[in-house]
Scaffold this motif. Structure first.
Motif, PDB file in Angstrom:
ATOM      1  N   MET A   1       0.853  -1.174  -0.020  1.00  0.00           N
ATOM      2  CA  MET A   1       0.081  -0.069  -0.007  1.00  0.00           C
ATOM      3  C   MET A   1       0.871   1.311   0.056  1.00  0.00           C
ATOM      4  O   MET A   1       0.522   2.387  -0.559  1.00  0.00           O
ATOM      5  CB  MET A   1      -0.981  -0.146   1.303  1.00  0.00           C
ATOM      6  CG  MET A   1      -1.943  -1.182   1.197  1.00  0.00           C
ATOM      7  SD  MET A   1      -3.149  -0.901   2.211  1.00  0.00           S
ATOM      8  CE  MET A   1      -2.614  -1.597   3.789  1.00  0.00           C
ATOM      9  N   ASP A   2       1.972   1.047   0.631  1.00  0.00           N
ATOM     10  CA  ASP A   2       2.832   2.281   0.604  1.00  0.00           C
ATOM     11  C   ASP A   2       3.353   2.532  -0.724  1.00  0.00           C
ATOM     12  O   ASP A   2       3.541   3.596  -1.396  1.00  0.00           O
ATOM     13  CB  ASP A   2       4.116   2.079   1.411  1.00  0.00           C
ATOM     14  CG  ASP A   2       3.845   2.020   2.950  1.00  0.00           C
ATOM     15  OD1 ASP A   2       4.629   1.438   3.791  1.00  0.00           O
ATOM     16  OD2 ASP A   2       2.543   2.537   3.444  1.00  0.00           O
ATOM     17  N   ASP A   3       3.851   1.376  -1.663  1.00  0.00           N
ATOM     18  CA  ASP A   3       4.311   1.745  -2.950  1.00  0.00           C
ATOM     19  C   ASP A   3       3.207   2.104  -3.607  1.00  0.00           C
ATOM     20  O   ASP A   3       3.405   3.075  -4.575  1.00  0.00           O
ATOM     21  CB  ASP A   3       4.649   0.227  -3.565  1.00  0.00           C
ATOM     22  CG  ASP A   3       5.961  -0.140  -2.815  1.00  0.00           C
ATOM     23  OD1 ASP A   3       6.580   0.511  -2.086  1.00  0.00           O
ATOM     24  OD2 ASP A   3       6.460  -1.375  -3.437  1.00  0.00           O
ATOM     25  N   MET A   4       1.940   1.790  -3.418  1.00  0.00           N
ATOM     26  CA  MET A   4       0.793   2.229  -4.334  1.00  0.00           C
ATOM     27  C   MET A   4       0.669   3.678  -4.116  1.00  0.00           C
ATOM     28  O   MET A   4       0.442   4.371  -5.253  1.00  0.00           O
ATOM     29  CB  MET A   4      -0.483   1.314  -3.920  1.00  0.00           C
ATOM     30  CG  MET A   4      -0.383  -0.141  -4.459  1.00  0.00           C
ATOM     31  SD  MET A   4      -1.949  -1.057  -3.798  1.00  0.00           S
ATOM     32  CE  MET A   4      -3.376   0.068  -4.574  1.00  0.00           C
ATOM     33  N   LEU A   5       0.777   4.204  -2.898  1.00  0.00           N
ATOM     34  CA  LEU A   5       0.556   5.508  -2.475  1.00  0.00           C
ATOM     35  C   LEU A   5       1.534   6.294  -3.449  1.00  0.00           C
ATOM     36  O   LEU A   5       1.133   7.387  -3.932  1.00  0.00           O
ATOM     37  CB  LEU A   5       0.563   5.693  -1.256  1.00  0.00           C
ATOM     38  CG  LEU A   5      -0.282   7.034  -0.653  1.00  0.00           C
ATOM     39  CD1 LEU A   5      -1.769   6.848  -1.124  1.00  0.00           C
ATOM     40  CD2 LEU A   5      -0.163   7.183   0.765  1.00  0.00           C
TER      41      LEU A   5
ATOM     42  N   ARG B   1     -18.045  -0.829   3.272  1.00  0.00           N
ATOM     43  CA  ARG B   1     -17.370  -1.462   4.503  1.00  0.00           C
ATOM     44  C   ARG B   1     -16.045  -2.076   4.058  1.00  0.00           C
ATOM     45  O   ARG B   1     -16.018  -2.448   2.737  1.00  0.00           O
ATOM     46  CB  ARG B   1     -18.246  -2.490   4.931  1.00  0.00           C
ATOM     47  CG  ARG B   1     -17.576  -3.421   6.096  1.00  0.00           C
ATOM     48  CD  ARG B   1     -18.162  -4.935   6.554  1.00  0.00           C
ATOM     49  NE  ARG B   1     -19.567  -4.548   6.946  1.00  0.00           N
ATOM     50  CZ  ARG B   1     -20.496  -5.521   6.749  1.00  0.00           C
ATOM     51  NH1 ARG B   1     -20.190  -6.393   5.780  1.00  0.00           N
ATOM     52  NH2 ARG B   1     -21.720  -5.170   6.979  1.00  0.00           N
ATOM     53  N   TYR B   2     -15.044  -1.923   4.624  1.00  0.00           N
ATOM     54  CA  TYR B   2     -13.784  -2.234   4.245  1.00  0.00           C
ATOM     55  C   TYR B   2     -12.895  -2.360   5.560  1.00  0.00           C
ATOM     56  O   TYR B   2     -13.105  -1.998   6.467  1.00  0.00           O
ATOM     57  CB  TYR B   2     -12.975  -1.102   3.121  1.00  0.00           C
ATOM     58  CG  TYR B   2     -12.990   0.323   3.794  1.00  0.00           C
ATOM     59  CD1 TYR B   2     -14.072   1.210   3.652  1.00  0.00           C
ATOM     60  CD2 TYR B   2     -11.626   0.761   4.512  1.00  0.00           C
ATOM     61  CE1 TYR B   2     -14.120   2.605   4.357  1.00  0.00           C
ATOM     62  CE2 TYR B   2     -11.588   2.032   4.916  1.00  0.00           C
ATOM     63  CZ  TYR B   2     -12.786   2.769   4.706  1.00  0.00           C
ATOM     64  OH  TYR B   2     -12.651   4.030   5.490  1.00  0.00           O
ATOM     65  N   LEU B   3     -11.419  -2.870   5.178  1.00  0.00           N
ATOM     66  CA  LEU B   3     -10.612  -2.911   6.243  1.00  0.00           C
ATOM     67  C   LEU B   3      -9.670  -1.836   5.831  1.00  0.00           C
ATOM     68  O   LEU B   3      -9.187  -1.521   4.861  1.00  0.00           O
ATOM     69  CB  LEU B   3      -9.770  -4.236   6.138  1.00  0.00           C
ATOM     70  CG  LEU B   3     -10.451  -5.571   6.275  1.00  0.00           C
ATOM     71  CD1 LEU B   3      -9.687  -6.744   6.266  1.00  0.00           C
ATOM     72  CD2 LEU B   3     -11.325  -5.465   7.567  1.00  0.00           C
ATOM     73  N   ASN B   4      -9.098  -1.171   7.035  1.00  0.00           N
ATOM     74  CA  ASN B   4      -7.997  -0.038   6.868  1.00  0.00           C
ATOM     75  C   ASN B   4      -6.630  -0.257   6.969  1.00  0.00           C
ATOM     76  O   ASN B   4      -6.504  -1.523   6.864  1.00  0.00           O
ATOM     77  CB  ASN B   4      -8.466   1.071   8.073  1.00  0.00           C
ATOM     78  CG  ASN B   4      -8.163   0.678   9.244  1.00  0.00           C
ATOM     79  OD1 ASN B   4      -7.236  -0.474   9.744  1.00  0.00           O
ATOM     80  ND2 ASN B   4      -8.835   1.307  10.349  1.00  0.00           N
ATOM     81  N   TYR B   5      -5.719   0.483   6.978  1.00  0.00           N
ATOM     82  CA  TYR B   5      -4.330   0.127   6.956  1.00  0.00           C
ATOM     83  C   TYR B   5      -3.916  -0.429   8.024  1.00  0.00           C
ATOM     84  O   TYR B   5      -2.901  -1.535   8.043  1.00  0.00           O
ATOM     85  CB  TYR B   5      -3.698   1.412   7.150  1.00  0.00           C
ATOM     86  CG  TYR B   5      -2.135   1.465   6.851  1.00  0.00           C
ATOM     87  CD1 TYR B   5      -1.019   1.621   7.924  1.00  0.00           C
ATOM     88  CD2 TYR B   5      -1.492   1.587   5.561  1.00  0.00           C
ATOM     89  CE1 TYR B   5       0.438   1.454   7.677  1.00  0.00           C
ATOM     90  CE2 TYR B   5      -0.123   1.506   5.177  1.00  0.00           C
ATOM     91  CZ  TYR B   5       0.728   1.646   6.203  1.00  0.00           C
ATOM     92  OH  TYR B   5       2.343   1.368   5.976  1.00  0.00           O
ATOM     93  N   HIS B   6      -4.519  -0.786   9.254  1.00  0.00           N
ATOM     94  CA  HIS B   6      -4.187  -1.471  10.254  1.00  0.00           C
ATOM     95  C   HIS B   6      -5.261  -2.798  10.330  1.00  0.00           C
ATOM     96  O   HIS B   6      -5.376  -3.624  11.336  1.00  0.00           O
ATOM     97  CB  HIS B   6      -4.579  -0.786  11.589  1.00  0.00           C
ATOM     98  CG  HIS B   6      -3.734   0.436  11.456  1.00  0.00           C
ATOM     99  ND1 HIS B   6      -2.201   0.384  11.563  1.00  0.00           N
ATOM    100  CD2 HIS B   6      -4.225   1.904  11.608  1.00  0.00           C
ATOM    101  CE1 HIS B   6      -1.876   1.676  11.566  1.00  0.00           C
ATOM    102  NE2 HIS B   6      -2.961   2.506  11.420  1.00  0.00           N
TER     103      HIS B   6
END
Ligand code: K2U
Ligand code: ZN
Length: 168
Positions: free
Chosen positions: A32-36, A113-118
């Motif tokens: 996710m860091d690379d995607m951002l 509804r989703y899961l966040n970074y954590h």
């Protein structure tokens, strides 16, 4: 972190259905860091993992305006729980269909509804640009591009334009 290559039409991987994520762990957070970083460099305001060739149900987004503080958002295994009957048109673009824009009509408001970074479960209401962007990105997770909502003629014109630009 790394800036990754963004796939463009007619790459067949963009038609893949992405798989749900089992665990939100450090490896997924690194993705996710690379995607951002890749999204900011494009520049764009949203990116789905399949656009960098990873068929996982992961989306990143930042709707902050130029000059505003960055507001990165992460969506893992997103689901739409409800969508309004009311629709809104928006002139969409896509980092996988560069330099092509056209109007797409989508539900004006959605409940997610989703899961966040954590890895925590979150529910959110989206409207206006947030609603447009999240539906555009969730289409990517199903192998659907915004040009798939247009006429065959417009879709073929878009792909021909991107192919020509890549060959130049
Ligand atoms: O999926 C992508 O390629 C990211 C899109 C997200 C997007 C598409 C349509 C409407 C809103 C967001 C890129 O960010 S396209 C570039 C862009 C930038 C600002 C506003 C709209 C589109
Ligand atoms: Zn896109």
């Amino acid at each position: 972190m790394a800036i990754r290559e963004i796939l463009t039409v007619p790459d067949p991987r963009l038609k893949l259905r992405s798989q749900p994520v089992e665990t939100v762990d450090d490896e997924l957070r690194a993705l996710m860091d690379d995607m951002l970083e890749t999204m900011y460099a494009a520049p764009g305001i949203g990116l789905a993992a399949i656009q960098i060739g990873v068929p996982k149900q992961v989306i990143v987004m930042d709707l902050a305006r130029e000059g505003e503080e960055k507001q990165p958002r992460y969506f893992v295994n997103p689901e739409i729980l409800w969508a309004s009957e009311e629709t809104q048109p928006y002139e969409e673009g896509c980092l996988s269909v560069p330099e092509f824009y056209d109007e797409v009509e989508r539900p004006a408001r959605v409940k997610l509804r989703y899961l966040n970074y954590h890895g925590e479960t979150v529910e959110a209401d989206a409207e206006r640009l947030f609603a447009v962007c999240i539906q555009h990105e969730m289409d990517h997770l199903n192998g659907v591009l915004f040009i798939d909502h247009l006429s065959r003629l417009k879709r073929e014109q878009a792909i021909k334009k991107v192919k020509k630009a890549k060959a130049a």
